[in-house]
Design an enzyme around this catalytic site. Structure first.
Site, PDB file in Angstrom:
ATOM      1  N   HIS A 168     -11.210  -5.133   9.387  1.00 30.81           N
ATOM      2  CA  HIS A 168     -11.972  -4.910   8.090  1.00 30.81           C
ATOM      3  C   HIS A 168     -13.230  -4.071   8.045  1.00 30.81           C
ATOM      4  O   HIS A 168     -13.995  -4.261   7.114  1.00 30.81           O
ATOM      5  CB  HIS A 168     -12.453  -6.388   7.478  1.00 30.81           C
ATOM      6  CG  HIS A 168     -11.116  -7.051   6.662  1.00 30.81           C
ATOM      7  ND1 HIS A 168      -9.932  -7.131   7.309  1.00 30.81           N
ATOM      8  CD2 HIS A 168     -11.377  -7.852   5.795  1.00 30.81           C
ATOM      9  CE1 HIS A 168      -9.142  -7.604   6.501  1.00 30.81           C
ATOM     10  NE2 HIS A 168      -9.794  -8.257   5.758  1.00 30.81           N
TER      11      HIS A 168
ATOM     12  N   GLU B 143       0.924  -1.156   0.094  1.00 29.61           N
ATOM     13  CA  GLU B 143       0.035  -0.205   0.127  1.00 29.61           C
ATOM     14  C   GLU B 143       0.865   1.157   0.058  1.00 29.61           C
ATOM     15  O   GLU B 143       0.549   2.387  -0.474  1.00 29.61           O
ATOM     16  CB  GLU B 143      -0.863   0.164   1.253  1.00 29.61           C
ATOM     17  CG  GLU B 143      -1.941  -1.188   1.095  1.00 29.61           C
ATOM     18  CD  GLU B 143      -1.452  -2.515   1.701  1.00 29.61           C
ATOM     19  OE1 GLU B 143      -0.301  -2.581   2.101  1.00 29.61           O
ATOM     20  OE2 GLU B 143      -2.396  -3.351   1.455  1.00 29.61           O
TER      21      GLU B 143
END
Lengths: 336, 329
Positions: free
Chosen positions: A139, A70
C-alpha cells in the site's frame, strides 16, 4: 505553503488535493466528454477530497465508481478514450494498478504507434501514491519508473498545488495516454492556484529556487523536502538550485543541463527506489551530456531498494526527509 | 439449410465475402513459405462464416474489435483489402503504415477499431466503447471477437461483470475453434461449454454452429435484438475450426508439417467447410452454378493479385520515420 512569497500575498491559496479537484470539476463542466472512472471515486476514504462534489454535480454516469476490477476498468477507460470520450481513470492506491498493466502498456501506450498514427488512446490515468502510516509493502509503492520506461506514455508528478491543477488540465487536453501521479503526502500543501483554467506544459521542469553551488533535481514529494533543506543550507552559506522536475516523462533535460553548467554539481532525489529509475535515467543523461561541467560525481537520494516496511522504526529509516538531503549535499560539496 | 427466406443478392454477398476472406488467407501461404511475408499470420481459413455472418447483422457505424486472427473480422466489417495486404507486406500503404503487420490492424472508417494479439486485450477496450455509446445515448453497439483461449483470461470475467452491471450494448463473440494456440480445449478449460460462463452474470448467452453463415447471421441478429431490448450485453459461442495452424499454414512451426491435430478430426471438419456448405445451398436454390462459381473465384483472385502487386510496388516506411507516431502531436 512553501512557495509563498511577497508577490503571492492577496492571491487565492488552495490545497494540492483541492487543486486537483478544481481542475477535474472545471474540465468536466467545460467538456461533456470528460468523465471519471475508478474504484472508490465516490468515497473520500479512497480519494481524499480530490473528487469532492463531482458525483453531486455530474451524476453517477460521469463519475463511475467501479467494481474491484482494475484490468477491465482501465481498459474501459482507454476504450472510451478511443471514441471521443475523455476518461480519467483513477487508482486510489497505485499498487493496485499492477492488475491493469496490460491495458496501459500493451494497449494504450502502443496504440498510436502500432496503428501508424491512425488511432490514439486519449486517456488520463491518475494514480495516487498512498504511503506511510505503517501500510507496508503493498500500500506504499511509488512505481512511476515502470511507466517512464514505456514509449508512448507521458508521466507527470506535480509537487505544488498550482501544478496539480495545471498539469491535470494539460493531461486532460493531451491526446496521448498520460499517467498523472499524485502523492497523498502533498495533499495539504497550499499555494497560489488561480481560479481560471490554465495549463502547465508537460515535459517542462521549473526552477523553484535559484542557486549557484549545487543543482538538486527533485521529483514530486521530494521537492518539498529539498526546499526545506535549501533554506537550512542557506544559513550555512550553501546556495542550492532546486529544480522541480514536474514531468517524469518526457524529462526536461535541457533545464537540468543549463543548471549543472552553472553549479557543476548534481543531486537527484526521488521518493522511490533508485535502481532502474527516472533518477538513474537523469544521472545517465547528465553524465553523458554535461561531463565537462561536473566538479563532483552525480549523486542520488532515493528510497532504499527494499519493500516498504511496517514497523514505525523501520519506516523512519526508510523514508527520506530534508535532513537526508542536507547530508547528501554536504557529501557532494566535500568531494575533492 | 433448405429453401431460403433471404434474397439472392444478400446470400450471394455473404458467400462472396467468405470466399474473399478464404482466398485472401490462402494467397498468403506461398509468400509466407517463401519468406516474403515475415509478420506472424494467424490465418482465418475455416472460420469465415463467423466474421461474415456477425458483421452482416451489424450496421456500418457499429464498432468492432478483433484479436490476433483478425484478417477475416477486418474484411467482413468492410476494411480495405489493399491496405490489409500492404500492412502484411510491411509497406507504408498498409492500414497501420507498416507499423502493425498482420497482428495490429485497423480501419476506423469501417468501424473496425483495432485488432491486437494480447489474448483478450481488446475485450475491455470494446466494453469501453460500448460505455461511450451508452453515455452518448447512441443506438449502436460494439462487437468484440475473441477465441476460446481468451475465456481463460481473468479480464473476460471482469468484462462480463462490468458490462452486465452497467447494461452496456456489447456483443461478445467467442470463436471456439477447439484450440488455444497448441492446447486442445479439454486441456485448457475445466468446462468447455464456454457459453455457460457469461450466464452466471445474467448475460444472454447461446452456443451456435459457427460454420453455417446463415445460422451465424440469424443468431447474431437475434442477440442484437436482445441487446437493444434489454439494454445489456449478449454472448455467442460459435463452434468452428481453423483449417490452418495457430500461426502460419501449419501448427507450431511454419512449413514443417508439425500439425498436432489428429488427421481424422481435420477430415471431419473439412466436411463442414462453411464455404462449401454455402455453395451447396446456393446451387440447390439455383442462385449459383459451376460456371458462376468459377467466375467468382477468378474475379476475387484477380482482386487479391492486384492488391499483392500494389503491395509489392508500395514503398516501405522511411527509416528516418522510425520514431514517428510514438506520440500524437
Amino acid at each position: 505553503m512553501f512557495l509563498k512569497n511577497k508577490k503571492q500575498i492577496n492571491k487565492r491559496f488552495l490545497s494540492y488535493s483541492l487543486a486537483i479537484n478544481e481542475a477535474v470539476y472545471q474540465m468536466m463542466s467545460k467538456n461533456k466528454s470528460v468523465f471519471v472512472i475508478g474504484q472508490g471515486v465516490k468515497s473520500p476514504w479512497y480519494v481524499g477530497n480530490t473528487c469532492r462534489d463531482l458525483l453531486k454535480k455530474f451524476g453517477p454516469k460521469m463519475v463511475m465508481d467501479t467494481p474491484i476490477s482494475e484490468n477491465v476498468t482501465t481498459g474501459v477507460g482507454i476504450g472510451a478514450g478511443m471514441v471521443n470520450m475523455k476518461p480519467i481513470v483513477i487508482f486510489p492506491r497505485m499498487d493496485f494498478m499492477m492488475y491493469a498493466l496490460d491495458p496501459i502498456i500493451n494497449e494504450a501506450a502502443n496504440w498510436h504507434y502500432m496503428f501508424g498514427g491512425k488511432a490514439n488512446a486519449d486517456v488520463v490515468i491518475r494514480a495516487i501514491i498512498n504511503r506511510g502510516g505503517e501500510q507496508g509493502a503493498q500500500h506504499s509503492q511509488a512505481l512511476q519508473s515502470l511507466f517512464t520506461h514505456i514509449p508512448g506514455l507521458k508521466v507527470v508528478m506535480p509537487a505544488t498545488a498550482y501544478d496539480a491543477k495545471g498539469l491535470m488540465i494539460s493531461a486532460i487536453r493531451d491526446p496521448n495516454p498520460v499517467i498523472y501521479i499524485d502523492d497523498r503526502w502533498l495533499y495539504d500543501v497550499k499555494d497560489h492556484v488561480p481560479q481560471k483554467i490554465y495549463s502547465v506544459p508537460i515535459g517542462k521542469g521549473a526552477i523553484r529556487k535559484i542557486g549557484k553551488d549545487i543543482t538538486i533535481v527533485a521529483i514530486s514529494y521530494m521537492v518539498k523536502e529539498a526546499l526545506i533543506a535549501a533554506a537550512e543550507l542557506r544559513k550555512q552559506k550553501i546556495d542550492a538550485e532546486i529544480i522541480d522536475l514536474r514531468s517524469a516523462w518526457p524529462i526536461d533535460i535541457p533545464l537540468i543541463i543549463k543548471s549543472v553548467k552553472k553549479t557543476g554539481r548534481l543531486l537527484i532525489t526521488e521518493a522511490a527506489w533508485s535502481s532502474g529509475s527516472i533518477s538513474s535515467e537523469i544521472n545517465s543523461q547528465i553524465a553523458r551530456q554535461s561531463f565537462k561541467y561536473l566538479k563532483a560525481p552525480i549523486e542520488r537520494l532515493c528510497l532504499p531498494d527494499c519493500p516498504a516496511p511496517v514497523s514505525k522504526i523501520l519506516e523512519q529509516a526508510y523514508y527520506l526527509t530534508s535532513k537526508d538531503v542536507i547530508k547528501k549535499v554536504k557529501n557532494i560539496l566535500n568531494y575533492v | 439449410m433448405t429453401k431460403s427466406k433471404y434474397s439472392k443478392s444478400f446470400l450471394l454477398k455473404l458467400y462472396q465475402q467468405m470466399l474473399e476472406i478464404r482466398l485472401f488467407e490462402e494467397s498468403l501461404i506461398e509468400p509466407i513459405l517463401s519468406g516474403e511475408i515475415k509478420t506472424p499470420c494467424h490465418l482465418y481459413t475455416g472460420e469465415e462464416a463467423v466474421a461474415v455472418g456477425v458483421c452482416a447483422a451489424l450496421n456500418k457505424k457499429d464498432y468492432a474489435f478483433g484479436n490476433h486472427r483478425s484478417h477475416g473480422h477486418y474484411l467482413a466489417k468492410g476494411g480495405d483489402l489493399k491496405a490489409l495486404m500492404s500492412e502484411i507486406f510491411g509497406k507504408s500503404t498498409g492500414c497501420s503504415r507498416g507499423r502493425g503487420g498482420s497482428m495490429h490492424i485497423i480501419d476506423k472508417k469501417a468501424g473496425f477499431l483495432g485488432a491486437t494479439p494480447i489474448i483478450a486485450g481488446t475485450v475491455p477496450l470494446a466494453v469501453g466503447t460500448a460505455l461511450a455509446l451508452k453515455i452518448k445515448k447512441k443506438n449502436r453497439l460494439t462487437v468484440t471477437f475473441f477465441g476460446d483461449g481468451a475465456t481463460a483470461e481473468g479480464v473476460i470475467s471482469e468484462a462480463f461483470n462490468f458490462s452486465a452491471l452497467h447494461k452496456l450494448p456489447i456483443l461478445f463473440i467467442c470463436e471456439n475453434n477447439l484450440y488455444a494456440t497448441h492446447m486442445p480445449i479439454t486441456e485448457s478449460l475445466a468446462n468447455p461449454k464456454i457459453y455457460l460462463q457469461p450466464k452466471t452474470y445474467g448475460i444472454k448467452s447461446v452456443r451456435a454452429d459457427g460454420n453455417d453463415v446463415i445460422k451465424v447471421f440469424e443468431t447474431a441478429k437475434k442477440m442484437i435484438t436482445q441487446i437493444k431490448k434489454h439494454k445489456g450485453p449478449a454472448f455467442i459461442e460459435f463452434l468452428t475450426y481453423r483449417m490452418r495452424g495457430h500461426v502460419g499454414p501449419d501448427d507450431n512451426i511454419q512449413g514443417t508439417h508439425t500439425d498436432i491435430r489428429k488427421s481424422r478430426e481435420i477430415e471431419v471438419w473439412k466436411k463442414r467447410d462453411p464455404i462449401k456448405k454455402m455453395e451447396k445451398f446456393l446451387i440447390k436454390n439455383k442462385f449459383l452454378d459451376q460456371s458462376k462459381i468459377k467466375k467468382n473465384y477468378q474475379k476475387i483472385n484477380k482482386k487479391i493479385e492486384q492488391a499483392k502487386t500494389f503491395s509489392r510496388h508500395s514503398p516501405y516506411p522511411k527509416k528516418n520515420e522510425l520514431l514517428k507516431y510514438v506520440f500524437k502531436k
